[in-house]
Design a protein around this motif. Structure first.
Motif: not given
Length: 199
Positions: A139-149, A164-169, A175-177
Motif C-alpha cells: 500500500r502507498i499512502r499519499l501524505l502530502e502534495t506540495v507545489v513550489g510557491p 501518483a495514482l496512475l504510477n501506483a496502479h 493508494p490510500i489518500p
C-alpha cells in the motif's frame, strides 16, 4: 413501277484530305448527359496557391475532396500535383506537431524518488512540486502534495495526484489518500476511486 437509282456507296479507301465519316464527329457533343453518373461526379475543388494560409482541418477536407475527384475515371489534368502538394503540407505539419509534443515531454517529467519517498514533477529541469508518500505492505499512502510557491495557482496539484495514482496502479500498489489534495481529486474524478482499496 420505276425505282429510283441508288447513289453510289462511299469508298472505304477515301483519299487523304477528302471529307470522311470522322469529320462528322466534330459536330457531336461528347459532354455527359445531365443525368449520367459522369455528370454527377464530385466537383473539382479550388486549390489556393498559398496552402499555408489554410488550417489543418481545411487541408484535410481539401485532401479528401481532391482524392474523390482523383478516384474518378478521368481526373482533370494537374489534379494529381495539387493533391500531392496538399499531402506534403499535411505531412510537414504532422511532423512539426510530433516534434513539439516530443519537446514538451522532455520539458515536463514526472518521476518517483524513492530516496526521499516522493513523486516529483519537473518542468524545464526544475522541480515544481511533489507528492510525499509512505509505502508498506503493498500500500502507498499519499501524505502530502506540495507545489513550489512560484507555481501555485497553476493547477498542478491535480496533475501530481493523478500521476501518483496512475504510477501506483502500474506498480500494483494500493493508494490510500491521506492528503487533502488527493481526497479533493478523487471527489472531482470518481473514475479514479476504483484504484482505492475498500476497507
Amino acid at each position: 413501277m420505276s425505282v429510283a437509282p441508288l447513289s453510289p456507296a462511299p469508298s472505304q479507301h477515301a483519299e487523304y484530305g477528302s471529307r470522311s465519316a470522322w469529320s462528322d464527329l466534330d459536330a457531336v457533343d461528347f459532354a455527359p448527359a445531365p443525368d449520367s453518373p459522369a455528370a454527377l461526379g464530385p466537383a473539382v475543388p479550388d486549390v489556393p496557391h498559398d496552402l499555408s494560409a489554410l488550417s489543418t482541418r481545411e487541408l484535410r477536407v481539401l485532401c479528401n475532396q481532391l482524392y474523390r475527384v482523383l478516384d474518378t475515371d478521368f481526373p482533370p489534368f494537374g489534379l494529381q500535383e495539387d493533391y500531392e502538394a496538399v499531402v506534403e503540407v499535411l505531412a510537414d505539419r504532422e511532423a512539426r506537431a510530433a516534434e513539439r509534443s516530443e519537446s514538451e515531454k522532455l520539458r515536463e517529467k514526472f518521476r518517483d524518488n524513492p530516496v526521499n519517498s516522493r513523486f516529483e514533477l519537473f518542468h524545464d529541469g526544475t522541480m515544481v512540486g511533489y507528492v510525499k508518500y509512505d509505502m508498506r505492505a503493498g500500500r502507498i499512502r499519499l501524505l502530502e502534495t506540495v507545489v513550489g510557491p512560484e507555481h501555485r495557482g497553476a493547477g498542478l496539484e491535480p496533475v501530481l495526484v493523478r500521476e501518483a495514482l496512475l504510477n501506483a496502479h502500474r506498480r500494483r500498489l494500493a493508494p490510500i489518500p491521506y492528503c487533502r489534495h488527493a481526497q479533493a481529486f478523487l471527489a472531482e474524478n470518481p473514475q479514479f476511486r476504483a484504484l482505492i482499496p475498500v476497507g
